[in-house]
Design a protein around this motif. Structure first.
Motif, short mmCIF file in Angstrom:
data_model
loop_
_atom_site.label_atom_id
_atom_site.label_comp_id
_atom_site.label_asym_id
_atom_site.label_seq_id
_atom_site.Cartn_x
_atom_site.Cartn_y
_atom_site.Cartn_z
N MET A 1 3.96 -9.88 9.04
CA MET A 1 4.22 -11.17 8.43
C MET A 1 2.93 -11.98 8.43
O MET A 1 2.16 -11.94 9.38
N ARG A 2 2.71 -12.70 7.37
CA ARG A 2 1.51 -13.53 7.26
C ARG A 2 1.54 -14.64 8.29
O ARG A 2 2.57 -15.19 8.59
N LYS A 3 0.39 -14.99 8.77
CA LYS A 3 0.27 -16.12 9.69
C LYS A 3 0.21 -17.43 8.90
O LYS A 3 0.77 -18.42 9.31
N SER A 4 -0.49 -17.42 7.79
CA SER A 4 -0.58 -18.64 6.99
C SER A 4 0.35 -18.50 5.79
O SER A 4 0.11 -17.71 4.90
N PHE A 5 1.40 -19.25 5.82
CA PHE A 5 2.43 -19.18 4.81
C PHE A 5 2.37 -20.46 4.00
O PHE A 5 2.46 -21.54 4.57
N GLN A 6 2.26 -20.36 2.70
CA GLN A 6 2.02 -21.53 1.88
C GLN A 6 3.26 -22.00 1.15
O GLN A 6 4.11 -21.20 0.76
N LEU A 7 3.33 -23.29 0.92
CA LEU A 7 4.40 -23.88 0.13
C LEU A 7 4.40 -23.30 -1.28
O LEU A 7 5.45 -23.05 -1.85
N LYS A 8 3.21 -23.04 -1.82
CA LYS A 8 3.13 -22.50 -3.18
C LYS A 8 3.81 -21.14 -3.30
O LYS A 8 4.38 -20.83 -4.34
N ASP A 9 3.80 -20.34 -2.23
CA ASP A 9 4.50 -19.05 -2.25
C ASP A 9 6.00 -19.27 -2.38
O ASP A 9 6.68 -18.57 -3.12
N TYR A 10 6.50 -20.24 -1.64
CA TYR A 10 7.93 -20.55 -1.70
C TYR A 10 8.31 -21.06 -3.09
O TYR A 10 9.31 -20.64 -3.67
N MET A 11 7.49 -21.94 -3.63
CA MET A 11 7.77 -22.51 -4.95
C MET A 11 7.77 -21.41 -6.02
O MET A 11 8.61 -21.41 -6.91
N ARG A 12 6.83 -20.47 -5.92
CA ARG A 12 6.80 -19.35 -6.86
C ARG A 12 8.07 -18.50 -6.74
O ARG A 12 8.63 -18.06 -7.73
N SER A 13 8.50 -18.29 -5.51
CA SER A 13 9.70 -17.48 -5.29
C SER A 13 10.94 -18.14 -5.85
O SER A 13 11.75 -17.49 -6.51
N VAL B 1 18.14 -15.08 -2.71
CA VAL B 1 18.08 -16.29 -1.87
C VAL B 1 18.18 -15.91 -0.40
O VAL B 1 17.44 -16.42 0.44
N TYR B 2 19.10 -15.01 -0.08
CA TYR B 2 19.30 -14.56 1.30
C TYR B 2 18.01 -13.94 1.85
O TYR B 2 17.56 -14.28 2.94
N ALA B 3 17.41 -13.05 1.08
CA ALA B 3 16.17 -12.40 1.51
C ALA B 3 15.05 -13.43 1.68
O ALA B 3 14.25 -13.34 2.62
N LEU B 4 14.99 -14.40 0.80
CA LEU B 4 13.97 -15.43 0.88
C LEU B 4 14.11 -16.24 2.17
O LEU B 4 13.14 -16.44 2.90
N VAL B 5 15.31 -16.68 2.47
CA VAL B 5 15.53 -17.47 3.68
C VAL B 5 15.21 -16.64 4.93
O VAL B 5 14.52 -17.12 5.84
N LEU B 6 15.68 -15.40 4.96
CA LEU B 6 15.40 -14.56 6.13
C LEU B 6 13.91 -14.32 6.30
O LEU B 6 13.40 -14.35 7.42
N ARG C 1 12.31 -17.49 7.66
CA ARG C 1 12.68 -17.67 9.07
C ARG C 1 11.88 -16.71 9.94
O ARG C 1 11.35 -17.10 10.98
N ASP C 2 11.80 -15.45 9.51
CA ASP C 2 11.07 -14.46 10.29
C ASP C 2 9.58 -14.77 10.39
O ASP C 2 8.92 -14.38 11.34
N CYS C 3 9.06 -15.49 9.40
CA CYS C 3 7.66 -15.90 9.41
C CYS C 3 7.45 -17.20 10.18
O CYS C 3 6.32 -17.67 10.31
#
Length: 179
Positions: free
Chosen positions: A23-35, A68-73, A76-78
């Motif tokens: 799992m990435r250490k630096s997780f960006q808001l832009k990744d979530y928005m793209r997803s 959506v389920y995979a995205l939330v999990l 959370r895991d990150c």
């Protein structure tokens, strides 16, 4: 972009000596928005489909729920689940009477996916989907088995009621952490 791939990358781990999925250490808001943009686009692209001839797995709702389920999990895991809360609050879509973020982050994720347009699931569907995902999560169901799990639960007792009662599906008692 696949929700599962948005927070995972292949890295070389010199201690192990081979490539490892981490799992990435630096997780960006832009990744979530793209997803969420991708999930929303998929939902809208399938809006005219009647669902005839499609399995529950490949139906519009099935693909949407799994994404959506995979995205939330994955968030959370990150350790970046708070991004979802921030997106919903920033858009002014935090539920006044609905579940808190801590009670059901899946509900908040559904709000974030369609925060800018009203073309998504209605309030009743959102509530049902959120309860289904939360119930599956409590049973530690992986994303690829989500739809099958939901269908196996049946409709005798609503999932919202099962959650309130702390019910555990047969065969899951050794997996579920009560509490």
């Amino acid at each position: 972009m696949s929700p599962l791939k948005c927070c995972a990358e292949i890295e070389d781990d010199n201690d192990v000596g081979s490539g490892a999925l981490k799992m990435r250490k630096s997780f960006q808001l832009k990744d979530y928005m793209r997803s969420i943009e991708s999930i929303c686009d998929d939902w809208l692209r399938h809006s005219g489909a009647t669902g005839r001839g499609l399995s529950p797995q490949t139906s519009r709702n099935g693909e949407f729920l799994r994404a959506v389920y995979a995205l939330v999990l994955s968030y959370r895991d990150c350790g970046k689940l708070e991004i979802i809360k921030k997106v919903v609050e920033k858009d002014g879509n935090a539920p006044a009477r609905g579940p808190t973020f801590e009670e059901n982050p899946f509900h908040w994720a559904l709000l974030s996916v369609f925060s800018e347009q009203g073309d998504g699931p209605d309030r009743r569907e959102r509530s049902l989907f959120a309860y289904q995902m939360l119930y599956a999560d409590r049973h530690k169901v992986p994303p690829h088995l989500l739809i099958g799990f939901i269908y196996q639960c049946g409709k005798q007792t609503p999932i919202s009621q099962r959650l309130k009662q702390g019910e555990i599906e047969p065969g899951f008692s050794d997996v579920v952490e009560r509490g």
